[in-house]
Design an enzyme around this catalytic site. Structure first.
Site, PDB file in Angstrom:
ATOM      1  N   ALA A  33      70.975  55.728  42.995  1.00 16.69           N
ATOM      2  CA  ALA A  33      72.319  55.690  43.575  1.00 16.69           C
ATOM      3  C   ALA A  33      72.224  55.743  45.101  1.00 16.69           C
ATOM      4  CB  ALA A  33      73.145  56.853  43.063  1.00 16.69           C
ATOM      5  N   GLU A  43      68.792  66.687  20.702  1.00 17.55           N
ATOM      6  CA  GLU A  43      68.370  65.295  20.890  1.00 17.55           C
ATOM      7  C   GLU A  43      66.976  65.085  20.310  1.00 17.55           C
ATOM      8  OE1 GLU A  43      69.214  63.113  24.575  1.00 17.55           O
ATOM      9  OE2 GLU A  43      67.036  62.797  24.741  1.00 17.55           O
ATOM     10  N   LYS A  84      83.248  56.037  35.053  1.00 19.71           N
ATOM     11  CA  LYS A  84      82.907  55.985  33.628  1.00 19.71           C
ATOM     12  C   LYS A  84      83.885  56.817  32.805  1.00 19.71           C
ATOM     13  CE  LYS A  84      78.491  57.149  34.159  1.00 19.71           C
ATOM     14  NZ  LYS A  84      77.060  57.412  33.809  1.00 19.71           N
ATOM     15  N   GLY A  98      70.194  52.412  30.862  1.00 19.38           N
ATOM     16  CA  GLY A  98      68.836  52.291  30.354  1.00 19.38           C
ATOM     17  C   GLY A  98      67.840  52.098  31.471  1.00 19.38           C
ATOM     18  N   HIS A 120      71.846  60.138  40.584  1.00 24.51           N
ATOM     19  CA  HIS A 120      70.888  59.188  40.019  1.00 24.51           C
ATOM     20  C   HIS A 120      69.916  58.763  41.111  1.00 24.51           C
ATOM     21  CE1 HIS A 120      69.213  55.606  38.119  1.00 24.51           C
ATOM     22  NE2 HIS A 120      69.753  56.011  36.979  1.00 24.51           N
ATOM     23  N   PRO A 121      68.621  58.695  40.806  1.00 22.69           N
ATOM     24  CA  PRO A 121      67.636  58.367  41.851  1.00 22.69           C
ATOM     25  C   PRO A 121      67.860  57.006  42.497  1.00 22.69           C
ATOM     26  CG  PRO A 121      66.636  58.367  39.652  1.00 22.69           C
ATOM     27  CD  PRO A 121      67.976  58.994  39.522  1.00 22.69           C
ATOM     28  N   PRO A 174      62.833  58.623  17.863  1.00 20.42           N
ATOM     29  CA  PRO A 174      62.371  58.159  16.542  1.00 20.42           C
ATOM     30  C   PRO A 174      60.881  58.391  16.338  1.00 20.42           C
ATOM     31  CG  PRO A 174      62.768  56.296  17.999  1.00 20.42           C
ATOM     32  CD  PRO A 174      63.271  57.503  18.719  1.00 20.42           C
TER      33      PRO A 174
END
Length: 663
Positions: A217, A76, A230, A172, A214-215, A79
């Site tokens: 969730a 990963e 998903k 995001g 997920h923090p 830019p």
């Protein structure tokens, strides 16, 4: 000269340099040629899988590798911030991907204006450049919390238009100071559904998994069920958020399998590269660094090298455990745009597999959805592949098997951005160190070309590793050693060589100098020379060819504005100058000479004189005047010796022309 009032450049032919022999025998392979010089870095390995194939979707490739029990890695990147950092960035990506990366991905960086395809440093533009110029399958991160559905579909359409076929669907991060209710409230699950509704199976879709939940969730279990949703909606594989303990990932995978998630789960690994940076990243990710790691780092936190060494060793230990026990099918490394430690980790894990084969004489883009079937290119761009890719970016199909009888190959223009910013040499100072801060005469120009061929340091002790017509700072190609003496002779006599290849008559495809393609095959080349020379010399050369070698030697001579353009080749018929014969295969002809393509190349070749050399000097200087005079007065000439079984006559023909011009 034209700009300074001095004598014209063409007076350089006053004294003709001599060497013992200009004839070069056809090369038949290093095992039969006692004069061949092979550098240690060149191997005799050739490709196992050499022919172009149909594009394999990323998730299909991942599943195949898992079925074949082949461990792999992916990388990963984010830019670069500035335009002048793009060339270095692409070089780094290409170097790392050459170790066998199955794919690379590009983050959706809001600071880059990620969807703006007109901005060179946007996430979308950089992802397209990684795919095009580095030739590795590229997945683009895409977020949707800041956008409505129409925006996201527009982003997907842009990605499709750029050739990208892999998307990591993410909600995001929320902008600082923003609550979820202030946004469009779309999440990754929505995007996955939109992709499948609008594009079917066109894209491979990755989604994010959170080994600790997920923090935001409601609970760890609720987050697992959301991940399953998903996957059920169409995500093909899972890449996890970073974690610090192998046990965390092992438990996460078990829990996912227990609730019916069957997609591949790839661990996202971030090596500790700095004390403050890992603390900052952990805070942004809302993760706690285990106390024992903090304790290990405390006594060395001010020693960057020690911290990086610790992080590298810990990363290797954790990855090896996950790979050895089969929990992880592969490793996805968050590189932070670093190179050294990433390479060390991959080599230590045995995942770094440097490819030793050449599918074609030029790099085949086998992981490019459109270019994967490309098998023929004009020889002119041999040392400027990025330029060729740029100028053919809009093609919807590429020549496969043969170039064909072209009537008008549609080469795009080379933009001013490409000419100035997508080159390999770092800046004007680097180039001037190679070429000389002052060019007093044409002799200085010739010396630059000679130093490039010989790789001898110039008067300032600097090696000329690149010319305006080359992109990579690697010096000459290995096969150049077969004709280097003749090329030096050319440049000593004012014939400035920019591209060449020796004749080859049946060298094994495993040959370290000229080999390419499937093992057990044989490679052939016609001798080829491309050079700049004076108008007077080119006129004399054409006379000799038409008088003595009308069939054996093909020529094409052209000046900067095409007011002079002469060839003895068929206008729309290409000449194969490289071909190969391989077991169970058709004859491959990957490199051709083509008059129409040459005219497109002419524009670029002449632009390089000024854009990558002359313009580095003040316009009123003698140095600028010398380069401008060569640009204005010299013709670009190509020569092909069609008899590859006999000693090449190209250099002998040039000698005749020089001798007759002298009379």
């Amino acid at each position: 000269m034209t700009n300074t009032g001095e004598t014209k450049v063409i007076e350089s032919h006053g004294t003709i340099k001599k060497i013992d022999s200009l004839s070069t025998m056809p090369y038949c392979g290093v095992e039969t040629d006692e004069n061949a010089v092979v550098e240690e870095k060149i191997t005799l390995e050739s490709g196992k899988s050499w022919s172009p194939k149909h594009y394999e979707l990323l998730h299909e490739r991942i599943e195949r590798l898992i079925d074949e029990k082949q461990q792999f890695f992916s990388l990963e990147f984010f830019p670069p911030r500035f335009v002048n950092g793009v060339p270095n960035f692409l070089e780094r990506v290409e170097r790392l991907s050459e170790g066998g990366s199955v794919f690379v991905d590009m983050t959706w960086h809001m600071g880059s204006d990620p969807a703006n395809v007109d901005k060179v440093t946007s996430s979308s533009s950089i992802a397209a450049s990684m795919l095009d110029y580095c030739g590795v399958d590229t997945m683009l991160h895409m977020t949707c919390v800041q956008y409505n559905k129409a925006d996201t579909l527009k982003h997907l359409e842009q990605a499709k238009a750029m050739g990208l076929r892999s998307i990591l669907a993410l909600r995001g991060d929320l902008p600082p100071g923003t609550e979820l209710e202030d946004t469009h409230q779309f999440r990754a699950l929505d995007m996955i559904r939109w992709i499948r509704e609008e594009y079917g199976n066109y894209f491979s879709i990755g989604c994010a998994g959170y080994p600790l939940g997920h923090p935001q969730a409601p609970s760890y279990k609720a987050d697992l069920m959301y991940l399953k949703a998903k996957c059920d909606a169409g995500a093909n594989f899972v890449i996890t958020q970073l974690f610090f303990e192998a046990e965390t990932f092992e438990k996460f995978v078990r829990d996912c399998r227990e609730i019916g998630i069957t997609q591949p789960i790839i661990p996202g690994i971030m090596p500790i590269m700095g004390y403050e940076s890992i603390k900052r990243i952990a805070k942004l990710s809302q993760l706690e660094i285990p106390q024992h790691i903090l304790d290990d780092l405390e006594p060395i936190k001010h020693d960057d090298d020690a911290v990086q060494k610790y992080g590298t060793e810990r990363c290797i230990e954790m990855c090896r455990r996950l790979l050895d026990n089969g929990t992880a099918p592969s490793i996805h490394l968050y590189t932070m745009n670093r190179e050294g430690s990433i390479r060390e980790i991959l080599k230590s894990l045995g995942l770094w597999k440097l490819e030793g084969d050449r599918v074609f004489p030029w790099k085949n883009r086998s992981q490019h959805p459109i270019r994967c079937l490309e098998s023929v290119r004009p020889i002119y761009w041999s040392f400027r592949p990025r330029s060729y890719i740029t100028r053919t970016r809009d093609w919807d199909q590429f020549p496969n098997g043969r170039w064909g009888n072209s009537s008008s190959p549609a080469f795009g223009d080379v933009s001013s951005y490409y000419l100035s910013n997508l080159t390999t040499v770092r800046n004007a100072d680097d180039r001037l160190a190679m070429f000389g801060a002052n060019i007093e005469s044409f002799e200085d120009v010739k010396r630059v070309f000679i130093n490039y061929i010989t790789q001898a340091p110039n008067a300032d002790g600097v090696k000329v590793t690149v010319l305006p017509w080359t992109e990579a700072e690697t010096g000459v190609q290995p096969e150049t050693s077969l004709i280097s003496e003749q090329l030096v002779w050319c440049n000593e006599n004012g014939i400035l060589t920019v591209n060449s290849q020796p004749s080859v008559n049946g060298a094994p495809s495993t040959d370290p100098l000229v080999g390419w393609g499937k093992p057990g095959g044989y490679c052939y080349q016609k001798a080829y020379l491309e050079c700049f020379m004076t108008a007077e010399l080119s006129d004399k050369l054409i006379q000799i060819i038409e008088r003595e070698f009308p069939v054996r030697v093909n020529y094409h001579a052209i000046n900067k504005d095409s007011t002079f353009d002469k060839t003895n080749s068929e206008e729309t018929t290409p000449i194969a100058v490289t071909w190969g014969v391989f077991p169970g295969s058709e004859i491959a002809q990957p490199t051709v000479v083509d008059p129409l393509s040459f005219r497109a190349w002419r524009d670029e070749a002449y632009q390089m004189w000024m854009a990558q050399w002359g313009d580095f000097y003040p316009k009123e200087s003698k140095s600028y005047g010398v380069i401008k005079a060569v640009h204005d007065e010299f013709r670009l000439v190509t020569l092909v010796d069609n008899d590859f079984q006999k000693p090449s006559v190209l250099f002998d023909v040039l000698q005749k022309a020089l001798d007759e011009l002298k009379k």
